[in-house]
Design an enzyme around this catalytic site. Sequence first.
Site, PDB file in Angstrom:
ATOM      1  N   GLN A  17      -0.859   2.180   3.869  1.00  0.00           N
ATOM      2  CA  GLN A  17      -0.680   3.658   3.868  1.00  0.00           C
ATOM      3  C   GLN A  17       0.034   4.317   4.709  1.00  0.00           C
ATOM      4  O   GLN A  17       0.974   5.151   4.082  1.00  0.00           O
ATOM      5  CB  GLN A  17      -2.232   4.142   4.563  1.00  0.00           C
ATOM      6  CG  GLN A  17      -2.244   5.600   4.473  1.00  0.00           C
ATOM      7  CD  GLN A  17      -2.518   6.426   2.822  1.00  0.00           C
ATOM      8  OE1 GLN A  17      -3.315   6.026   2.229  1.00  0.00           O
ATOM      9  NE2 GLN A  17      -1.559   7.183   2.748  1.00  0.00           N
ATOM     10  N   HIS A  33      -4.415   0.900   8.637  1.00  0.00           N
ATOM     11  CA  HIS A  33      -4.113   0.905   7.341  1.00  0.00           C
ATOM     12  C   HIS A  33      -2.676   0.820   7.006  1.00  0.00           C
ATOM     13  O   HIS A  33      -1.880   1.892   6.676  1.00  0.00           O
ATOM     14  CB  HIS A  33      -4.735   2.106   6.824  1.00  0.00           C
ATOM     15  CG  HIS A  33      -5.253   2.529   5.492  1.00  0.00           C
ATOM     16  ND1 HIS A  33      -4.919   1.440   4.530  1.00  0.00           N
ATOM     17  CD2 HIS A  33      -5.358   3.590   4.673  1.00  0.00           C
ATOM     18  CE1 HIS A  33      -5.249   1.878   3.194  1.00  0.00           C
ATOM     19  NE2 HIS A  33      -5.562   3.025   3.320  1.00  0.00           N
ATOM     20  N   ASP A  88      -6.666  13.612   8.288  1.00  0.00           N
ATOM     21  CA  ASP A  88      -7.407  12.704   7.639  1.00  0.00           C
ATOM     22  C   ASP A  88      -8.789  13.213   7.996  1.00  0.00           C
ATOM     23  O   ASP A  88      -8.989  14.216   8.717  1.00  0.00           O
ATOM     24  CB  ASP A  88      -7.150  11.169   8.049  1.00  0.00           C
ATOM     25  CG  ASP A  88      -7.909  10.311   7.444  1.00  0.00           C
ATOM     26  OD1 ASP A  88      -8.517  10.465   6.285  1.00  0.00           O
ATOM     27  OD2 ASP A  88      -7.976   8.954   8.031  1.00  0.00           O
ATOM     28  N   ARG A 110       1.920   5.245  -2.795  1.00  0.00           N
ATOM     29  CA  ARG A 110       1.121   4.203  -2.460  1.00  0.00           C
ATOM     30  C   ARG A 110       1.713   3.163  -3.373  1.00  0.00           C
ATOM     31  O   ARG A 110       1.905   1.748  -3.041  1.00  0.00           O
ATOM     32  CB  ARG A 110      -0.477   4.243  -2.495  1.00  0.00           C
ATOM     33  CG  ARG A 110      -0.794   5.237  -1.530  1.00  0.00           C
ATOM     34  CD  ARG A 110      -0.822   4.865  -0.208  1.00  0.00           C
ATOM     35  NE  ARG A 110      -1.446   3.519   0.065  1.00  0.00           N
ATOM     36  CZ  ARG A 110      -2.787   3.304   0.267  1.00  0.00           C
ATOM     37  NH1 ARG A 110      -3.349   4.102   0.122  1.00  0.00           N
ATOM     38  NH2 ARG A 110      -3.246   1.860   0.362  1.00  0.00           N
ATOM     39  N   CYS A 113      -3.950  11.443   3.728  1.00  0.00           N
ATOM     40  CA  CYS A 113      -3.798   9.965   3.111  1.00  0.00           C
ATOM     41  C   CYS A 113      -4.900   9.881   1.486  1.00  0.00           C
ATOM     42  O   CYS A 113      -4.784   9.000   0.964  1.00  0.00           O
ATOM     43  CB  CYS A 113      -4.302   9.083   4.056  1.00  0.00           C
ATOM     44  SG  CYS A 113      -5.769   9.380   4.718  1.00  0.00           S
ATOM     45  N   ARG A 119      -9.906  -4.850   2.180  1.00  0.00           N
ATOM     46  CA  ARG A 119     -10.499  -3.834   2.625  1.00  0.00           C
ATOM     47  C   ARG A 119     -11.790  -4.065   3.182  1.00  0.00           C
ATOM     48  O   ARG A 119     -12.899  -4.699   2.560  1.00  0.00           O
ATOM     49  CB  ARG A 119     -10.706  -2.789   1.755  1.00  0.00           C
ATOM     50  CG  ARG A 119     -11.335  -1.344   2.268  1.00  0.00           C
ATOM     51  CD  ARG A 119     -11.163  -0.407   1.542  1.00  0.00           C
ATOM     52  NE  ARG A 119      -9.955   0.233   1.650  1.00  0.00           N
ATOM     53  CZ  ARG A 119      -9.612   1.413   1.311  1.00  0.00           C
ATOM     54  NH1 ARG A 119     -10.364   2.175   0.804  1.00  0.00           N
ATOM     55  NH2 ARG A 119      -8.420   2.040   1.222  1.00  0.00           N
TER      56      ARG A 119
HETATM   57  N1   CP Z   1      -5.898   6.330   1.050  1.00  0.00           N
HETATM   58  C1   CP Z   1      -6.525   5.607   0.499  1.00  0.00           C
HETATM   59  O1   CP Z   1      -6.532   4.256   1.005  1.00  0.00           O
HETATM   60  O2   CP Z   1      -7.496   5.805  -0.501  1.00  0.00           O
HETATM   61  P1   CP Z   1      -8.546   4.878  -1.109  1.00  0.00           P
HETATM   62  O3   CP Z   1      -9.587   4.831   0.095  1.00  0.00           O
HETATM   63  O4   CP Z   1      -9.026   5.787  -2.085  1.00  0.00           O
HETATM   64  O5   CP Z   1      -8.225   3.526  -1.272  1.00  0.00           O
HETATM   65  N1  NVA Z   2     -10.000   7.055   8.010  1.00  0.00           N
HETATM   66  C1  NVA Z   2     -10.330   6.937   6.385  1.00  0.00           C
HETATM   67  C2  NVA Z   2      -9.139   6.667   5.606  1.00  0.00           C
HETATM   68  C3  NVA Z   2      -9.404   6.674   4.092  1.00  0.00           C
HETATM   69  C4  NVA Z   2      -8.245   6.071   3.355  1.00  0.00           C
HETATM   70  C5  NVA Z   2     -11.500   5.750   6.145  1.00  0.00           C
HETATM   71  O1  NVA Z   2     -11.277   5.103   7.038  1.00  0.00           O
HETATM   72  O2  NVA Z   2     -12.535   6.225   5.706  1.00  0.00           O
END
Ligand code: CP
Ligand code: NVA
Length: 305
Positions: free
Chosen positions: A131, A128, A221, A289, A261, A101
């Site tokens: 997701q 993502h 989101d 997930r 999400c 990440r």
């Molecule tokens: N939806 C998602 O990726 O959640 P986290 O940021 O908690 O991993």
């Molecule tokens: N768009 C959000 C998604 C989190 C899972 C972010 O990037 O923070």
Amino acid sequence: MRHLLTLEELSPAEIERVFSISEDLKSKCEQGLREPLLPGRVMALIFEKPSLRTRVSFETGMAHLGGSSLFLGNDVGFGRRESLADFARVLSEYVDVLVVRANRHTTVEELAKYSTRPVINGLTDRAHPCQAMADLFTIRELAGTLRGRTLAWIGDGNNVACSLAIGCGKVGMKMVMATPKGYRFDAPFMTRLNEIVPDLELTVTDDPKAAVRDAVAVYTDVWTSMGQEAEAEKRRRDFAGYQVNAQLMAHAQQETLFMHCLPAHRGEEVTDEVMDGPQSVAVQQAGNRMHVQKGILAWLLGAQA
Ligand code: CP
Ligand code: NVA
């Protein structure tokens, strides 16, 4: 070497293959069976941003598959002690797969360039993919078919939206985005999208009510993604008319799913009433997930090839 940095890398047949492995593993999991498809395999996780779902679902999924995981903390000095190239080359000597990440998408691209093990994108500013895979799997599970159905995206044209757009194009879904000007897909991404999924029917509007009308799922989101906190106040103003609430859901069908999400900023992009209401599948979506990531790991690492 196959990586999963965006859904661009998966063909429609491969997406279906991952879904079918995930479906099988989910049904076995629900019967209490943990099929050890990846014994002795090790997954490293490197996270530059917080995570609940992605981290825990990957780690738990790998444990179910008989493998193990290493969550690498600050002490490895990611991005500070040595070049990304050296980091990737060395880590590849120890582990079988990397889940990353990153703040910048270029970080996962750079790691993938030098890693001799698959790199899986666990979220970047641009994508993502895991997701979106779980989201499409959830719609398929609850609504039966994907082809020809419409996903309504309400809000920011962010990383999750980008991955869903590619995913929709790959599985033959349409996408309608109700997104204010200034937050829509940028020109380079639109060009890329047209190249990757030329058949995608994408409609962009500033009318959320029109967007949800024929949708199989209404998806939103956060208005402020991780890393954009300084813009939070402006974003709250700009997205004010884009909240998914009961009034908006009244313009959708009764069977339309509500998706998020997570994590959610309740009271901003979605109300408690919708998030906790009968149409919401956000928790099942989060649960999936894990099942879909097990499918991705099994597929990428060849256990089911
Ligand atoms: N939806 C998602 O990726 O959640 P986290 O940021 O908690 O991993
Ligand atoms: N768009 C959000 C998604 C989190 C899972 C972010 O990037 O923070």
